[in-house]
Every structure is written in C-alpha cells, then in structure tokens.
Design a protein around this motif. Structure first.
Motif, mmCIF file in Angstrom:
data_model
loop_
_atom_site.group_PDB
_atom_site.id
_atom_site.type_symbol
_atom_site.label_atom_id
_atom_site.label_comp_id
_atom_site.label_asym_id
_atom_site.label_seq_id
_atom_site.Cartn_x
_atom_site.Cartn_y
_atom_site.Cartn_z
ATOM 1 N N THR A 157 0.328 13.062 4.391
ATOM 2 C CA THR A 157 -0.353 11.929 5.009
ATOM 3 C C THR A 157 0.617 10.985 5.721
ATOM 4 O O THR A 157 0.297 10.457 6.791
ATOM 5 N N ASP A 158 1.796 10.763 5.143
ATOM 6 C CA ASP A 158 2.765 9.878 5.806
ATOM 7 C C ASP A 158 3.275 10.493 7.102
ATOM 8 O O ASP A 158 3.559 9.781 8.075
ATOM 9 N N MET A 187 7.188 4.905 4.396
ATOM 10 C CA MET A 187 6.819 5.261 3.024
ATOM 11 C C MET A 187 6.173 6.639 2.936
ATOM 12 O O MET A 187 5.351 7.014 3.763
ATOM 13 N N ALA A 188 6.558 7.371 1.892
ATOM 14 C CA ALA A 188 5.932 8.651 1.557
ATOM 15 C C ALA A 188 5.136 8.475 0.263
ATOM 16 O O ALA A 188 5.475 7.629 -0.571
ATOM 17 N N PHE A 189 4.101 9.291 0.109
ATOM 18 C CA PHE A 189 3.228 9.155 -1.059
ATOM 19 C C PHE A 189 3.490 10.219 -2.120
ATOM 20 O O PHE A 189 2.931 10.142 -3.228
ATOM 21 N N ASP A 190 4.299 11.230 -1.782
ATOM 22 C CA ASP A 190 4.594 12.279 -2.764
ATOM 23 C C ASP A 190 5.737 11.832 -3.662
ATOM 24 O O ASP A 190 6.847 11.583 -3.189
ATOM 25 N N LEU A 225 2.583 10.859 13.417
ATOM 26 C CA LEU A 225 2.107 11.597 14.588
ATOM 27 C C LEU A 225 0.865 10.958 15.215
ATOM 28 O O LEU A 225 0.584 11.174 16.402
ATOM 29 N N ALA A 226 0.129 10.177 14.434
ATOM 30 C CA ALA A 226 -1.173 9.655 14.848
ATOM 31 C C ALA A 226 -1.188 8.940 16.196
ATOM 32 O O ALA A 226 -2.112 9.157 16.997
ATOM 33 N N GLU A 275 -7.527 7.655 2.426
ATOM 34 C CA GLU A 275 -7.177 6.252 2.200
ATOM 35 C C GLU A 275 -5.674 6.021 2.375
ATOM 36 O O GLU A 275 -5.243 4.993 2.907
ATOM 37 N N GLN A 276 -4.887 6.993 1.928
ATOM 38 C CA GLN A 276 -3.440 6.881 2.119
ATOM 39 C C GLN A 276 -3.094 6.855 3.606
ATOM 40 O O GLN A 276 -2.239 6.075 4.048
ATOM 41 N N LEU A 277 -3.762 7.688 4.390
ATOM 42 C CA LEU A 277 -3.497 7.734 5.821
ATOM 43 C C LEU A 277 -3.881 6.418 6.488
ATOM 44 O O LEU A 277 -3.140 5.890 7.324
ATOM 45 N N ARG A 278 -5.022 5.870 6.107
ATOM 46 C CA ARG A 278 -5.430 4.572 6.662
ATOM 47 C C ARG A 278 -4.400 3.496 6.335
ATOM 48 O O ARG A 278 -4.061 2.668 7.180
ATOM 49 N N ALA A 279 -3.927 3.511 5.096
ATOM 50 C CA ALA A 279 -2.940 2.517 4.675
ATOM 51 C C ALA A 279 -1.638 2.687 5.470
ATOM 52 O O ALA A 279 -1.074 1.702 5.964
ATOM 53 N N ALA A 280 -1.181 3.932 5.607
ATOM 54 C CA ALA A 280 0.079 4.186 6.323
ATOM 55 C C ALA A 280 -0.017 3.762 7.785
ATOM 56 O O ALA A 280 0.943 3.221 8.353
#
Length: 478
Positions: free
Chosen positions: A126-127, A171-174, A132-133, A154-159
């Motif tokens: 997701t990060d 930030m990475a979520f893993d 790339l978004a 939700e993680q993608l929206r936050a990032a």
C-alpha cells in the motif's frame, strides 16, 4: 570474492546496456529484412529471426534487478524503451515503475492500458501504491482501491493524505510487533511461522494491548539472548519515535546521525502505525538531491533526456527568459559606460574577470546556505551574513590583489591595478550578501531555497560586477 564497488557495478550495468542495445538493433535489422523479403515476394526467412532474439532479450532482462531494468529504460530512446518495456515480465511492472524517474514513468504509463496498470499496481504494497498514485489515471486508481481489502484500502487513503516531504509519505505498513509480557521463545516461534520477514527488519516493535509503542527488541539481541527471558526484560525502551507529520528531512538526518535501519512511526496517542526504513530514506535523499541540482539551474524533474524538443523547450524557457532579461540589464550597465571603455580599452578585457569570479563565489555561498537549510543548521542569519562577508572580504583582498598585480604587469598602470583589486573585493562582498539573502528569502516564502539560485546570483554578480568595476574606473582613472 564479490566486488561491491559502485564503479564496478556501474561498469557491469553499462556493459549489459550495450548488450541489450545490440540485441535490439539485431531485432530491428531482422524485422527490416523480413519486410523487404515480403515486399519482394520471396520467402520471409528472416521473419523467424526475431523470435530467438526476443527470447534472448527477455532472458537478459529477467536476470536484471528492477532497479537495473529502470536504469536501462532511462538510458534508451523512446522507441527502444517501449520495446524493452513490452518484454519485461508482467509481474515486475509495478516494481520497475517505482524505480524509474518521473519523466520516464510518465512515458511508460502512457503506453499501458487500464488493465495492465491495475495488474502492475496490485503487485505492490500500500505504501508503494501511494508513491505511484499521483501518476496513475483516476479510473485506474479507483479500480485499485476497489481491489484492495478494507484494511489496506484505509492504509492507502492514509498514506496518500500525507504531504510529499513528510514522514507519512515515507512510511511503510509492513512490520512485526509483539507484546512485552511474552517470552523470547514465543517471539521466535511467531517469527518462524511467517513466510518471510518484511524487508529491512532489524527491530521487533513492542506494543501493549492498545497498540501503544513501548519499545523495540533488536533481532540481533533476540538471537543471542536466553529464550526464557521476557520481551520486557530484553527490549530497549529508548527508541526513536517518528510522527507522520514530521518533516522527511528531519527523519533522514536522524537515520544518518544514529545509523538506523528502521524507525517506528506513531500517531498522536503513541500507537504504532508504521515504520520508516533506510531504503525509503535513501530514495528520498537521492530524489531531493537530484531535484535541488535541477532547481539550481531552473529545471524541473519532468524532463526526460529523450523528451521531445517541445517538452524540453517548455521545461527550460522560463529561466532562459529571466536570463535574457538579466543579460539585457547587464548590457545596459556596460552601455552606460561606453565612453569610459572607449577611452581605456583595457576595461573591456578585464571586466568579465570581475563578474566571473563574483558569480563563482556567490554560487559557493549559495551551496553552503542551501545545505545548511536542508540540514536544519541555520539558526542565526546575522552571524551567517557577518561570516560570509568576512570570507568574501579576505578572498577579495587576496585574489583581488593578485589580479591587480596581473593588470599592472600587463598594462603598466598602477591605478588600474588598484581599481581592479577594489572592484574584486566589492563584487565578492555583493556575491556573499546575495548568496545568503537569495536562499533565505526563498525559504521564507515557502519555496525551494535552491530554485533558480544559480541563475539569480549570476545575474546579480554580472550586473553588479560590471557597474562596480566600470564605475570605479570612471571615477579614478578618467
């Protein structure tokens, strides 16, 4: 023995690039031969040649790391770049898109349809999707959103909500987290059940029931400590905590200062929400350095070296226009002293030296100030002004004196030598003042301190140097 030197790696990569380009040219020659055979009515014997060549090319590309494929793509003209891009394994498209420059990424994305883009993006964490978004079409981004599980969505929206230069954007979520009341044996069994550890995992984060960060357990300590010891006894409670709203530059400085591999990111309540890793920090530093180098010349990152002529013109015209205006101003300064130059032709030969040395000195000052701003070391502008003026005065005294002696030895005019020395000193002082003022003013206005700074300082020292030298010469020599 593995040679890990950067020079050796670069030479190997350039050799691979030459081999790939040779294969591409052979492919193009084979296709051209097939077309000629078909147009002549003969059996297209050459038509079978591209197949083996393509297989060989695919094999070469498959053996390369995504970063090396990105290097190859950036070094190829558009037509050859798209041929190579079509041959890259589909499951690596997303990783390669992350590695290439912004300008090259744009050309690759334009060549892909929506389904290919969605498939490439779904390979990423997701990060990474958040990185790339901004370059993805809205419909593709929406499809990616819909394909993600609710938690990752939700993680993608936050990032995507964090500013580009913030810790949240890095930030990475893993990550791996455990509770403090379990033993190291439990932690070890838990880690062994994982398929693999997230990249750059040097710490296991310790949290309570509410996911608040309590400390960190280094993997190195986990390996050598008795398994019966509890996490709370083995962990380190003093760990660096970053917040998603912190400046990415501050995080980069912390990684450099403390030699970190990873660091925890917590929210306002102290809950663990992610981590920053050294690879993200290195990428950030590299991108920032490249952007600053381009900004000093008034360029943007959007230009690819193989961009069309029109795209390159659009990227460069603004600061060239500013340069034209400043050049006209400098020419009018010279024009105001035409009579002086006619009476003493030596002025025409010497005045470019004063302006050139002033420009170089100003660029040195600007480089130091921009670096100080980036490192957060700039606290007292008054002290900085005083120091730089002192440096400029001393340099002017030394080199202006040398230049004055050279002028005297060539033209036999001691007064001309003194004017040359005085003009050099004054122009270096002007360069120091503007070299501090320009980046500070840009930073105060919320702009990149390096933006066009070299163009502006050159304009100031050219016009100022001509005016000071010719003015002094008019007053004291004529």
């Amino acid at each position: 023995m593995i040679d890990t030197s950067h020079k050796k790696e670069l030479e190997d990569l350039q050799e691979r690039l030459r081999e790939l380009r040779e294969l591409l040219h052979r492919k193009q020659d084979a296709e051209a031969g097939a077309e000629r055979s078909l147009s002549g009515g003969a059996e297209p014997a050459a038509a079978v040649l591209p197949g083996p060549l393509l297989d060989e090319l695919r094999a070469r590309l498959h053996a390369l790391h995504p970063a090396d494929v990105a290097f190859v793509l950036e070094a190829l003209p558009l037509e050859e770049r798209l041929i190579v891009w079509d041959l890259v394994k589909a499951e690596r498209d997303g990783e390669i898109l992350l590695e290439v420059s912004d300008a090259v990424r744009e050309t690759l994305i334009e060549s892909m349809d929506s389904e290919e883009l969605v498939a490439a993006t779904e390979q990423l964490d997701t990060d990474e999707i958040a990185d790339l978004a901004p370059d993805l079409p809205e419909d593709v981004l929406e499809d990616v959103f819909q394909s993600l599980p609710a938690e990752e969505r939700e993680q993608l929206r936050a990032a995507m909500s964090y500013p580009e230069d913030s810790v949240g954007a890095l930030m990475a979520f893993d990550m791996v987290s455990v509770r403090e009341d379990v033993t190291l044996e439990v932690v070890t069994r838990y880690l062994r059940r994982l398929d693999e550890l997230p990249d750059h995992t040097d710490l296991v984060f310790v949290v309570d029931r509410a996911q608040r960060l309590k400390g960190a357990l280094p993997i190195s300590k986990l390996i050598v400590t008795d398994l019966e010891v509890t996490v709370s006894a083995a962990m380190s409670a003093e760990v660096l905590k970053l917040h998603p709203g912190d400046q990415a530059q501050q995080a980069a400085q912390a990684f450099e200062r403390y030699d970190l591999v990873s660091a925890a990111v917590v929210d306002h309540a102290g809950r663990l929400i992610g981590r920053v890793t050294v690879n993200a920090v290195v990428d950030y530093i590299r991108d920032r350095t490249e952007a600053e180098q381009l900004a000093q010349a008034g360029l943007r990152e959007e230009e690819d070296i193989f961009s069309s002529v029109w795209d390159s013109v659009k990227n460069r015209w603004a600061w060239l226009a500013i340069n034209l205006v400043t050049a006209i101003v400098a020419s009018r300064v010279i024009g105001a002293f035409e009579n002086s130059i006619e009476k003493l032709v030596a002025l025409a030969a010497l005045m470019p030296i004063v302006a050139g040395i002033g420009g170089n000195s100003g660029n040195q000052t600007i480089t130091m100030i921009v670096r100080s701003i980036a490192l957060g070391q700039l606290q007292n502008a008054r002290i900085l002004f005083t120091k730089e003026i002192g440096v400029a005065f001393l340099n002017g005294l030394i080199w202006g004196g040398i230049l004055g002696l050279v002028a005297f030895s060539i033209y036999g005019n001691p007064a001309l030598g003194l004017v040359m020395m005085a003009a050099m000193m004054l122009n270096l002082v002007l360069a120091a003042i503007m070299g501090v003022f320009i980046p500070l003013a840009l930073d105060k206005l919320g702009r990149d301190p390096a933006l066009g700074s070299s163009v502006m300082i050159t304009a100031m020292t050219d016009s100022g140097g001509f005016f000071i030298f010719l003015g002094l010469a008019t007053l004291f020599l004529l």
